[in-house]
Design a protein around this motif. Structure first.
Motif, PDB file in Angstrom:
ATOM      1  N   ALA A  63      35.679  32.406  33.845  1.00  0.00           N
ATOM      2  CA  ALA A  63      35.812  33.806  34.268  1.00  0.00           C
ATOM      3  C   ALA A  63      36.547  34.621  33.215  1.00  0.00           C
ATOM      4  O   ALA A  63      36.140  35.743  32.884  1.00  0.00           O
ATOM      5  CB  ALA A  63      36.537  33.869  35.608  1.00  0.00           C
ATOM      6  N   ARG A  64      37.634  34.084  32.684  1.00  0.00           N
ATOM      7  CA  ARG A  64      38.377  34.815  31.659  1.00  0.00           C
ATOM      8  C   ARG A  64      37.546  35.003  30.393  1.00  0.00           C
ATOM      9  O   ARG A  64      37.599  36.058  29.743  1.00  0.00           O
ATOM     10  CB  ARG A  64      39.684  34.079  31.326  1.00  0.00           C
ATOM     11  N   ALA A  65      36.781  33.988  30.020  1.00  0.00           N
ATOM     12  CA  ALA A  65      35.950  34.108  28.817  1.00  0.00           C
ATOM     13  C   ALA A  65      34.881  35.174  29.003  1.00  0.00           C
ATOM     14  O   ALA A  65      34.613  35.981  28.106  1.00  0.00           O
ATOM     15  CB  ALA A  65      35.322  32.760  28.481  1.00  0.00           C
ATOM     16  N   LEU A  66      34.245  35.197  30.178  1.00  0.00           N
ATOM     17  CA  LEU A  66      33.197  36.190  30.416  1.00  0.00           C
ATOM     18  C   LEU A  66      33.760  37.596  30.545  1.00  0.00           C
ATOM     19  O   LEU A  66      33.119  38.572  30.157  1.00  0.00           O
ATOM     20  CB  LEU A  66      32.419  35.828  31.686  1.00  0.00           C
ATOM     21  N   LYS A  67      34.961  37.724  31.071  1.00  0.00           N
ATOM     22  CA  LYS A  67      35.538  39.042  31.320  1.00  0.00           C
ATOM     23  C   LYS A  67      36.205  39.633  30.085  1.00  0.00           C
ATOM     24  O   LYS A  67      36.145  40.858  29.865  1.00  0.00           O
ATOM     25  CB  LYS A  67      36.562  38.945  32.460  1.00  0.00           C
ATOM     26  N   TYR A  68      36.816  38.781  29.254  1.00  0.00           N
ATOM     27  CA  TYR A  68      37.632  39.295  28.159  1.00  0.00           C
ATOM     28  C   TYR A  68      37.121  38.929  26.767  1.00  0.00           C
ATOM     29  O   TYR A  68      37.691  39.403  25.782  1.00  0.00           O
ATOM     30  CB  TYR A  68      39.070  38.785  28.297  1.00  0.00           C
ATOM     31  N   ASN A  69      36.096  38.119  26.660  1.00  0.00           N
ATOM     32  CA  ASN A  69      35.618  37.720  25.336  1.00  0.00           C
ATOM     33  C   ASN A  69      35.072  38.941  24.591  1.00  0.00           C
ATOM     34  O   ASN A  69      34.273  39.711  25.120  1.00  0.00           O
ATOM     35  CB  ASN A  69      34.525  36.649  25.470  1.00  0.00           C
ATOM     36  N   LEU A  70      35.478  39.094  23.334  1.00  0.00           N
ATOM     37  CA  LEU A  70      35.102  40.284  22.574  1.00  0.00           C
ATOM     38  C   LEU A  70      33.623  40.281  22.202  1.00  0.00           C
ATOM     39  O   LEU A  70      33.000  41.347  22.092  1.00  0.00           O
ATOM     40  CB  LEU A  70      35.957  40.378  21.302  1.00  0.00           C
ATOM     41  N   ASP A  71      33.037  39.107  21.973  1.00  0.00           N
ATOM     42  CA  ASP A  71      31.604  39.065  21.674  1.00  0.00           C
ATOM     43  C   ASP A  71      30.795  39.599  22.848  1.00  0.00           C
ATOM     44  O   ASP A  71      29.811  40.328  22.654  1.00  0.00           O
ATOM     45  CB  ASP A  71      31.173  37.629  21.347  1.00  0.00           C
ATOM     46  N   ALA A 480      40.189  36.088  39.655  1.00  0.00           N
ATOM     47  CA  ALA A 480      40.024  35.165  40.784  1.00  0.00           C
ATOM     48  C   ALA A 480      38.671  35.372  41.468  1.00  0.00           C
ATOM     49  O   ALA A 480      37.966  34.404  41.796  1.00  0.00           O
ATOM     50  CB  ALA A 480      41.157  35.352  41.787  1.00  0.00           C
ATOM     51  N   GLU A 481      38.281  36.628  41.668  1.00  0.00           N
ATOM     52  CA  GLU A 481      36.988  36.902  42.302  1.00  0.00           C
ATOM     53  C   GLU A 481      35.837  36.444  41.418  1.00  0.00           C
ATOM     54  O   GLU A 481      34.857  35.866  41.900  1.00  0.00           O
ATOM     55  CB  GLU A 481      36.863  38.395  42.591  1.00  0.00           C
ATOM     56  N   SER A 484      35.501  32.588  41.468  1.00  0.00           N
ATOM     57  CA  SER A 484      34.813  32.125  42.680  1.00  0.00           C
ATOM     58  C   SER A 484      33.318  32.404  42.597  1.00  0.00           C
ATOM     59  O   SER A 484      32.496  31.559  42.971  1.00  0.00           O
ATOM     60  CB  SER A 484      35.418  32.817  43.904  1.00  0.00           C
ATOM     61  N   LEU A 485      32.955  33.580  42.069  1.00  0.00           N
ATOM     62  CA  LEU A 485      31.538  33.927  41.943  1.00  0.00           C
ATOM     63  C   LEU A 485      30.831  33.009  40.954  1.00  0.00           C
ATOM     64  O   LEU A 485      29.722  32.535  41.220  1.00  0.00           O
ATOM     65  CB  LEU A 485      31.415  35.386  41.496  1.00  0.00           C
ATOM     66  N   VAL A 486      31.474  32.743  39.811  1.00  0.00           N
ATOM     67  CA  VAL A 486      30.878  31.866  38.804  1.00  0.00           C
ATOM     68  C   VAL A 486      30.678  30.465  39.360  1.00  0.00           C
ATOM     69  O   VAL A 486      29.628  29.843  39.183  1.00  0.00           O
ATOM     70  CB  VAL A 486      31.751  31.833  37.539  1.00  0.00           C
ATOM     71  N   SER A 487      31.701  29.945  40.054  1.00  0.00           N
ATOM     72  CA  SER A 487      31.617  28.592  40.593  1.00  0.00           C
ATOM     73  C   SER A 487      30.479  28.454  41.598  1.00  0.00           C
ATOM     74  O   SER A 487      29.649  27.543  41.498  1.00  0.00           O
ATOM     75  CB  SER A 487      32.944  28.217  41.256  1.00  0.00           C
TER      76      SER A 487
END
Length: 629
Positions: A63-71, A480-481, A484-487
């Motif tokens: 989740a953090r990678a998808l939300k904050y990754n610069l690429d 967190a949301e 849960s969605l990714v999982s």
């Protein structure tokens, strides 16, 4: 003379313009400007992110990678830009409506005379006459529409819309790549974190062992050749252990970069055990067909083909006759005009006959481009089919390597347990124990690394098929949301796509209660809680779920028996029994060895660990056959 003033003014304006143009020179960035830019970039890179306050699990890492990754942010911005361009291009299809207003000034009158076109004589009827004021106001509104411009704008708008769809497919590809990279880095980082304390402690003991070996060599307690051979083997083991630690430690830094965590931030990963791995997919043909439908690269090629078709139609439009319509309402304040307001209109048809000669070339270019698009798409399709089969085969091989790594780790652990159980009466005995511990830890490193490679190989299958990582519109969700969605989304996609058969050794086992009977036999040492803790640790390290509650349905019992002393040694026996809640015996297994006559708590604990490791596969089989409570 009055007419010289405007000339002087014009010359002055021209001089000012020339001087201004010559004054533009290259200007280097200052260090202060660069420093401000760097500080601003550093602030913006890590701003607007949720801080890390608890251990990070696999779902949260994705989740953090998808939300904050610069690429990913870059691809989102590219999609937004292409969408804006597509919206702008739609307005190019509208007719042109030009409104104008102005003010005209002359420095003299626009007078004129006439002459007879037959005789060529001047017709002087008096002084020159003028029908235009020196100062006048102009205004107009003109409507124009061109058929060819409309057609070209229409196909250009369609091309820009397809460019937006291409950018969306590229964004999806980036999300798939990010998830695959996180899957690989996370499990390597978990292994590094789990083994780091043990590795550092063992490397310190190994260096101490080296010094003791060198001291024993200097004192003549060990033959030089034997001491040097041992030191060489120990250095090789330490070097391998350091390389493995470095390889796994790098994974944590890689994971931090994927999640866009500020460098230097200390975070831990949640150790929930290693999830079960699926067996290698057997529905290869179905997965290949699914990949041809899902892969973003192929969809991008489909959109490129539409762009090529639109480009060919744009070229064909240039051959067709053109029709233009112009209607304008004009105003002129000139008081000498009979009508100061008027409307003029023009309808014009034109046809460039020379453009007809380009028809064969346009058609050949269109066919060649379509053939190129088809060839590129078919080559890409073949590459994708190959990627699917290679990914499945690599996953199958990684599962086989994981089995070997687990067996090797089990064997090395048993060798270590035997070394612990042996009496350390000579200096080299302790050194052999250190070497056995290094070898066992290296095997454990290899097992964690191989498991991470298996996870990465599974992620490669996921990418090769082109499965959706998660639905769109998740940018506004919290971490967190989104986790849960990714999982839930990944579980649903994987259950719908891959076979549900799990590896036998990775199937979810029912929980079990551990029960160790009091030690029987003369001279039995007081092991306290160390014996129970050691056996429990071995089971938990191998993914057994232990339940210490009094109402546990299944119980794994261990009974240790010491035989009388014979010739300075004594036999020891471990009897394992698995009982169901109703007392029914699922299976029994024993393990025997020989210990010194004076049994220590340490040697007995090492024997219990060895007896546990030796029958792990048997315990798994028992639990798989036992009914789930």
């Amino acid at each position: 003379m009055p007419f010289m003033k405007p000339k002087r003014s014009f010359a002055a304006l021209a001089a000012v313009a020339v001087l201004a143009g010559c004054s533009v020179i290259p200007e280097l960035l200052t260090q202060e400007a660069v420093r401000e830019r760097v500080l601003d970039d550093q602030f913006r890179i890590y701003s607007d992110q949720e801080q890390v306050f608890a251990p990070i699990g696999f779902d949260e890492a994705m989740a953090r990678a998808l939300k904050y990754n610069l690429d990913y942010r870059l691809k989102v911005m590219e999609s937004a830009v292409n969408l804006s361009l597509a919206e702008v291009s739609r307005y190019d299809m509208l007719p042109s409506v030009l409104a104008s207003a102005g003010y005209s000034v002359r420095n003299n009158d626009a007078g004129s005379t006439s002459y007879d076109v037959v005789t060529g004589q001047d017709l002087w009827g008096g002084n020159p006459t003028s029908s235009q004021e020196r100062r006048r106001r102009l205004a107009g509104v003109e409507f124009s529409w061109n058929v060819l411009d409309f057609g070209v704008s229409y196909y250009r708008a369609r091309q820009q819309a397809d460019q937006f769809l291409i950018s969306e497919e590229r964004r999806k590809r980036v999300t798939q790549t990010i998830v695959a990279d996180v899957r690989s880095a996370y499990w390597r980082a978990v292994g590094a974190q789990r083994l780091k304390p043990q590795t550092e402690a063992l490397m310190a003991r190994a260096r101490t062992a080296l010094e003791r070996s060198r001291e024993a060599e200097r004192m003549g307690l060990l033959p030089p050749r034997e001491a040097l051979n041992y030191q060489r083997q120990l250095l090789d083991a330490i070097g391998l252990l350091a390389a493995r630690r470095q390889e796994l430690e790098y994974a944590k830094r890689e994971l931090a970069a994927l999640m866009n965590i500020t460098p230097g931030t200390d975070f831990t990963l949640r150790e929930d055990g290693e999830p079960a791995l699926m067996s290698a997919p057997f529905n290869v043909a179905e997965l290949e067909e699914l990949a041809l439908h899902n892969r973003p690269e192929l969809r991008e090629e489909d959109y490129r083909r539409r762009i090529t078709a639109a480009e060919a139609r744009k070229q064909m439009l240039s051959v067709l006759p053109n029709l233009s319509l112009n209607i304008g309402a004009q105003y002129d304040s000139n008081r000498y005009l009979y009508n100061n307001n008027w409307v003029d209109s023009t309808l014009r048809a034109s046809f460039n006959l020379m453009r007809l000669a380009a028809l064969p070339s346009i058609e050949k270019s269109r066919q060649a481009q379509e053939q190129l698009d088809d060839a590129r798409r078919m080559a890409l399709s073949m590459a994708i089919l190959t990627q699917v089969r290679v990914a499945i085969e690599l996953y199958r091989m990684s599962l086989h390597e994981l089995d070997i790594a687990r067996e090797s780790s089990t064997v090395d652990q048993r060798l270590l347990d035997f070394s612990k159980a042996a009496l350390a009466t000579r200096a080299e005995s302790d050194l052999e124990l250190i070497r056995a511990e290094v070898r066992a830890l290296n095997s454990d490193h290899q097992r964690h690394l191989t498991y991470a490679h298996a996870q990465a190989a599974f992620g490669r299958i996921y990418n090769a098929i082109g499965l959706e990582v998660l639905p769109d519109g998740f940018e506004r969700l919290s971490v967190a949301e989104l986790a849960s969605l990714v999982s839930s989304h990944l579980q649903q996609v994987e259950s719908d796509t891959f076979p549900t058969l799990l590896l036998p050794e990775a199937q979810a086992l029912p929980s079990v209660r551990l029960d160790i009977a009091p030690l029987g036999g003369d001279g039995a040492p007081d092991t306290g809680m160390s014996l129970h803790a050691a056996v429990r640790q071995v089971l938990e390290d191998n993914q057994f779920r232990l339940n210490d509650g009094p109402g546990a349905g299944t119980t794994l019992q261990l009974a240790l028996e010491l035989a009388p002393t014979t010739g300075g040694t004594r036999q020891v026996r471990a009897l394992w029994t698995l009982r169901q809640a109703d007392g029914a015996v699922v299976g029994t297994q024993e393990y025997r060895s020989v210990l010194p006559a004076k049994v220590s708590a340490r040697s007995l604990t090492a024997f219990a660990e060895a007896a546990t490791v030796a029958h792990l596969a048997t315990f798994q089989g028992w639990l798989q056959r036992s009914p789930t409570p």
